[in-house]
Design a protein around this motif. Structure first.
Motif, short mmCIF file in Angstrom:
data_model
loop_
_atom_site.label_atom_id
_atom_site.label_comp_id
_atom_site.label_asym_id
_atom_site.label_seq_id
_atom_site.Cartn_x
_atom_site.Cartn_y
_atom_site.Cartn_z
N PRO A 87 0.80 -1.23 0.00
CA PRO A 87 0.00 0.00 0.00
C PRO A 87 0.83 1.28 0.00
N GLU A 88 2.02 1.25 0.64
CA GLU A 88 2.85 2.45 0.66
C GLU A 88 3.36 2.80 -0.73
N SER A 89 3.75 1.77 -1.50
CA SER A 89 4.24 2.06 -2.86
C SER A 89 3.10 2.50 -3.76
N VAL A 90 1.89 1.99 -3.50
CA VAL A 90 0.72 2.46 -4.26
C VAL A 90 0.50 3.95 -3.98
N LYS A 91 0.63 4.33 -2.72
CA LYS A 91 0.47 5.74 -2.35
C LYS A 91 1.56 6.59 -3.00
N ASP A 92 2.80 6.09 -3.02
CA ASP A 92 3.90 6.82 -3.65
C ASP A 92 3.63 7.05 -5.13
N VAL A 93 3.15 6.01 -5.82
CA VAL A 93 2.85 6.14 -7.25
C VAL A 93 1.70 7.12 -7.45
N ARG A 94 0.69 7.06 -6.59
CA ARG A 94 -0.44 7.99 -6.70
C ARG A 94 0.03 9.43 -6.49
N ASP A 95 0.89 9.63 -5.49
CA ASP A 95 1.44 10.97 -5.25
C ASP A 95 2.25 11.45 -6.45
N HIS A 96 3.02 10.54 -7.02
CA HIS A 96 3.84 10.88 -8.19
C HIS A 96 2.93 11.25 -9.38
N ALA A 97 1.84 10.51 -9.54
CA ALA A 97 0.92 10.77 -10.65
C ALA A 97 0.24 12.12 -10.49
N GLU A 98 0.07 12.57 -9.26
CA GLU A 98 -0.58 13.86 -9.04
C GLU A 98 0.29 15.03 -9.49
#
Length: 165
Positions: free
Chosen positions: A56-67
């Motif tokens: 879940p942390e890496s999913v959040k990192d990717v989501r933050d990067h996509a933003e």
């Protein structure tokens, strides 16, 4: 002492044409470098974006990067805008773009769309992963509570085995 003016003229014309060609090449080099830089930034950004998520942390990192895609795209558009005056100058000199520059320019102009498509795809994959993570967590939570109930039952039954009277 005689000077053959036709040879001098030919020499000067050749030098002048070489100088013009070199100037055109220098003008063409600037948009090439700008496009290469824009493409490099986009490729690095895209590589971080499509990194597979494992938790879940890496999913959040990717989501933050996509933003940050809109900000990155706007920054790179500003950088790419530096190339347009040079491209206009090449057009004014009636010099067509060579294939390498044309491909780089097209790639640099198309990268924002590719990033948005990649972000959409990654977001869909990450949504599926988050559902899987939530299901796994719910299953582990259920297992935990069933083990707690079994332990409570075992502890309450232990009272019958003692002689406390």
């Amino acid at each position: 002492f005689r000077v053959n003016t036709s040879h001098v003229r030919e020499f000067l014309v050749a030098k002048y044409e070489t100088l013009i060609e070199r100037c055109k090449q220098l003008v063409a080099d600037v948009p090439m470098r700008v496009c290469e830089e824009v493409c490099r930034v986009y490729k690095e950004f895209n590589a971080k974006l499509v990194t597979p998520a494992e938790d879940p942390e890496s999913v959040k990192d990717v989501r933050d990067h996509a933003e940050t895609i809109p900000l990155t795209c706007n920054q790179q558009k500003v950088v790419l805008d530096e190339a347009y005056p040079y491209l206009d100058a090449l057009n004014a000199m009636r010099r067509p773009l060579d294939d390498a520059l044309g491909k780089l320019l097209a790639a640099a102009q198309f990268f924002p769309r590719q990033l948005e498509d990649a972000a959409r795809l990654v977001e869909e994959q990450n949504a599926e992963l988050m559902l899987k993570f939530q299901e796994d967590q719910a299953a582990e939570q259920d297992d935990f509570w069933s083990q707690v109930k079994n332990l409570e039952t075992t502890v309450s039954e232990l009272g019958g085995f003692t002689d406390m009277e």
